[in-house]
Design a protein around this motif. Sequence first.
Motif, PDB file in Angstrom:
ATOM      1  N   SER A  97     -18.393  35.160  24.764  1.00  0.00           N
ATOM      2  CA  SER A  97     -17.407  36.240  24.652  1.00  0.00           C
ATOM      3  C   SER A  97     -16.186  35.809  23.842  1.00  0.00           C
ATOM      4  N   ALA A  98     -16.102  34.523  23.503  1.00  0.00           N
ATOM      5  CA  ALA A  98     -14.987  34.042  22.675  1.00  0.00           C
ATOM      6  C   ALA A  98     -14.985  34.811  21.359  1.00  0.00           C
ATOM      7  N   SER A  99     -13.804  35.050  20.825  1.00  0.00           N
ATOM      8  CA  SER A  99     -13.671  35.878  19.621  1.00  0.00           C
ATOM      9  C   SER A  99     -13.814  35.068  18.340  1.00  0.00           C
ATOM     10  N   THR A 100     -14.077  35.782  17.253  1.00  0.00           N
ATOM     11  CA  THR A 100     -14.137  35.119  15.944  1.00  0.00           C
ATOM     12  C   THR A 100     -12.756  34.582  15.567  1.00  0.00           C
ATOM     13  N   GLU A 101     -11.704  35.220  16.056  1.00  0.00           N
ATOM     14  CA  GLU A 101     -10.349  34.718  15.813  1.00  0.00           C
ATOM     15  C   GLU A 101     -10.164  33.334  16.423  1.00  0.00           C
ATOM     16  N   GLU A 102     -10.740  33.138  17.618  1.00  0.00           N
ATOM     17  CA  GLU A 102     -10.655  31.824  18.263  1.00  0.00           C
ATOM     18  C   GLU A 102     -11.416  30.774  17.467  1.00  0.00           C
ATOM     19  N   VAL A 103     -12.541  31.176  16.906  1.00  0.00           N
ATOM     20  CA  VAL A 103     -13.319  30.258  16.069  1.00  0.00           C
ATOM     21  C   VAL A 103     -12.520  29.879  14.825  1.00  0.00           C
ATOM     22  N   ALA A 104     -11.916  30.883  14.195  1.00  0.00           N
ATOM     23  CA  ALA A 104     -11.119  30.640  12.989  1.00  0.00           C
ATOM     24  C   ALA A 104      -9.966  29.691  13.295  1.00  0.00           C
ATOM     25  N   ILE A 129      -9.091  34.210   9.449  1.00  0.00           N
ATOM     26  CA  ILE A 129     -10.220  35.018   9.897  1.00  0.00           C
ATOM     27  C   ILE A 129     -11.031  35.539   8.714  1.00  0.00           C
ATOM     28  N   GLY A 130     -10.368  35.738   7.563  1.00  0.00           N
ATOM     29  CA  GLY A 130     -11.078  36.200   6.373  1.00  0.00           C
ATOM     30  C   GLY A 130     -12.129  35.215   5.917  1.00  0.00           C
ATOM     31  N   PHE A 140     -19.691  35.105   7.600  1.00  0.00           N
ATOM     32  CA  PHE A 140     -20.388  35.816   8.675  1.00  0.00           C
ATOM     33  C   PHE A 140     -19.681  37.156   8.903  1.00  0.00           C
ATOM     34  N   PRO A 141     -20.217  38.221   8.322  1.00  0.00           N
ATOM     35  CA  PRO A 141     -19.543  39.536   8.357  1.00  0.00           C
ATOM     36  C   PRO A 141     -19.317  40.100   9.760  1.00  0.00           C
ATOM     37  N   THR A 142     -20.151  39.700  10.717  1.00  0.00           N
ATOM     38  CA  THR A 142     -20.002  40.195  12.086  1.00  0.00           C
ATOM     39  C   THR A 142     -20.101  39.026  13.059  1.00  0.00           C
ATOM     40  N   LYS A 143     -19.637  39.258  14.264  1.00  0.00           N
ATOM     41  CA  LYS A 143     -19.757  38.211  15.283  1.00  0.00           C
ATOM     42  C   LYS A 143     -21.225  37.942  15.591  1.00  0.00           C
ATOM     43  N   GLU A 144     -22.038  39.008  15.571  1.00  0.00           N
ATOM     44  CA  GLU A 144     -23.461  38.841  15.845  1.00  0.00           C
ATOM     45  C   GLU A 144     -24.120  37.926  14.809  1.00  0.00           C
ATOM     46  N   LEU A 173     -22.645  35.578  13.181  1.00  0.00           N
ATOM     47  CA  LEU A 173     -22.169  34.223  13.467  1.00  0.00           C
ATOM     48  C   LEU A 173     -22.949  33.620  14.632  1.00  0.00           C
ATOM     49  N   LEU A 174     -23.128  34.388  15.709  1.00  0.00           N
ATOM     50  CA  LEU A 174     -23.894  33.903  16.854  1.00  0.00           C
ATOM     51  C   LEU A 174     -25.322  33.544  16.456  1.00  0.00           C
ATOM     52  N   GLU A 175     -25.926  34.406  15.634  1.00  0.00           N
ATOM     53  CA  GLU A 175     -27.297  34.143  15.196  1.00  0.00           C
ATOM     54  C   GLU A 175     -27.369  32.859  14.375  1.00  0.00           C
ATOM     55  N   ALA A 176     -26.414  32.665  13.473  1.00  0.00           N
ATOM     56  CA  ALA A 176     -26.398  31.465  12.641  1.00  0.00           C
ATOM     57  C   ALA A 176     -26.185  30.212  13.488  1.00  0.00           C
ATOM     58  N   VAL A 177     -25.313  30.310  14.493  1.00  0.00           N
ATOM     59  CA  VAL A 177     -25.083  29.178  15.389  1.00  0.00           C
ATOM     60  C   VAL A 177     -26.355  28.851  16.161  1.00  0.00           C
ATOM     61  N   PHE A 178     -27.043  29.874  16.634  1.00  0.00           N
ATOM     62  CA  PHE A 178     -28.286  29.680  17.382  1.00  0.00           C
ATOM     63  C   PHE A 178     -29.341  28.972  16.528  1.00  0.00           C
ATOM     64  N   VAL A 179     -29.533  29.457  15.301  1.00  0.00           N
ATOM     65  CA  VAL A 179     -30.525  28.856  14.409  1.00  0.00           C
ATOM     66  C   VAL A 179     -30.131  27.425  14.060  1.00  0.00           C
ATOM     67  N   GLU A 180     -28.843  27.192  13.801  1.00  0.00           N
ATOM     68  CA  GLU A 180     -28.380  25.852  13.466  1.00  0.00           C
ATOM     69  C   GLU A 180     -28.546  24.897  14.648  1.00  0.00           C
ATOM     70  N   HIS A 181     -28.359  25.421  15.856  1.00  0.00           N
ATOM     71  CA  HIS A 181     -28.587  24.612  17.053  1.00  0.00           C
ATOM     72  C   HIS A 181     -30.045  24.152  17.108  1.00  0.00           C
ATOM     73  N   LEU A 182     -30.962  25.072  16.876  1.00  0.00           N
ATOM     74  CA  LEU A 182     -32.383  24.724  16.888  1.00  0.00           C
ATOM     75  C   LEU A 182     -32.719  23.752  15.759  1.00  0.00           C
ATOM     76  N   ARG A 183     -32.063  23.930  14.615  1.00  0.00           N
ATOM     77  CA  ARG A 183     -32.296  23.018  13.487  1.00  0.00           C
ATOM     78  C   ARG A 183     -31.896  21.589  13.876  1.00  0.00           C
ATOM     79  N   GLY A 184     -30.777  21.477  14.579  1.00  0.00           N
ATOM     80  CA  GLY A 184     -30.341  20.164  15.037  1.00  0.00           C
ATOM     81  C   GLY A 184     -31.327  19.548  16.019  1.00  0.00           C
ATOM     82  N   VAL A 185     -31.878  20.367  16.906  1.00  0.00           N
ATOM     83  CA  VAL A 185     -32.882  19.881  17.863  1.00  0.00           C
ATOM     84  C   VAL A 185     -34.116  19.381  17.118  1.00  0.00           C
TER      85      VAL A 185
END
Length: 199
Positions: A33-40, A47-48, A54-58, A60-72
């Motif tokens: 639930s953390a915001s993209t502003e917090e990430v920035a 934030i720009g 990542f145009p949307t938070k979704e 960004l979440l998807e990219a983080v998920f895939v990158e997590h699996l890539r690291g695994v």
Amino acid sequence: MTPAPRRPRADAVRNRARLLAVAEEVFGEKGTSASTEEVAKAAGVGIGTVFRHFPTKESLLEAVFVEHLRGVAERAREYCDAPDPGAAFRAFFRDVVSTAPRKLALADALTAVGVDVEAASEDIRAELAAALAELLSRAQAAGAVRLDLGMPDLQALLIGASRAADHLAGDIEGRERTLDVVLDGMRPGAGTWIVSAQA
């Protein structure tokens, strides 16, 4: 002729990678639930900059998920080169389970907004499965894992242990004890699968 797509600049690639690393930490600590502003803010950018990648938070979440699996998957390949296949197999299993709560939270958040996480991570999941199969094969050849354990069994155990770790997130001793039980059950001589059919 159609011109070839331009390759992203090296600094853009680095910025994207940094944003993903910071975002995983933020979501891991504060929840999805953390915001993209917090990430920035955590990344030290505007934030720009986040929205350019990542145009949307979704997204960004998807990219983080895939990158997590890539690291695994990368860690799995590294474990495949370890001199002790049995120790490498157990270490990787613990490695995956220890980061499971973060991965599950990301997957659940994506599923809640209608993202097909299986489709989004199909390619990297195939890489991960191949590395996991090699880890299992090497451990079995070294006599460290029972021979009747197949990939479907191992994947089911990983999922189950990961859910257990998520459930026991506040109980480190309980989580480690549960992991010991699962890993001990995969050792040779721990018994054989018994399949029974109801009449």
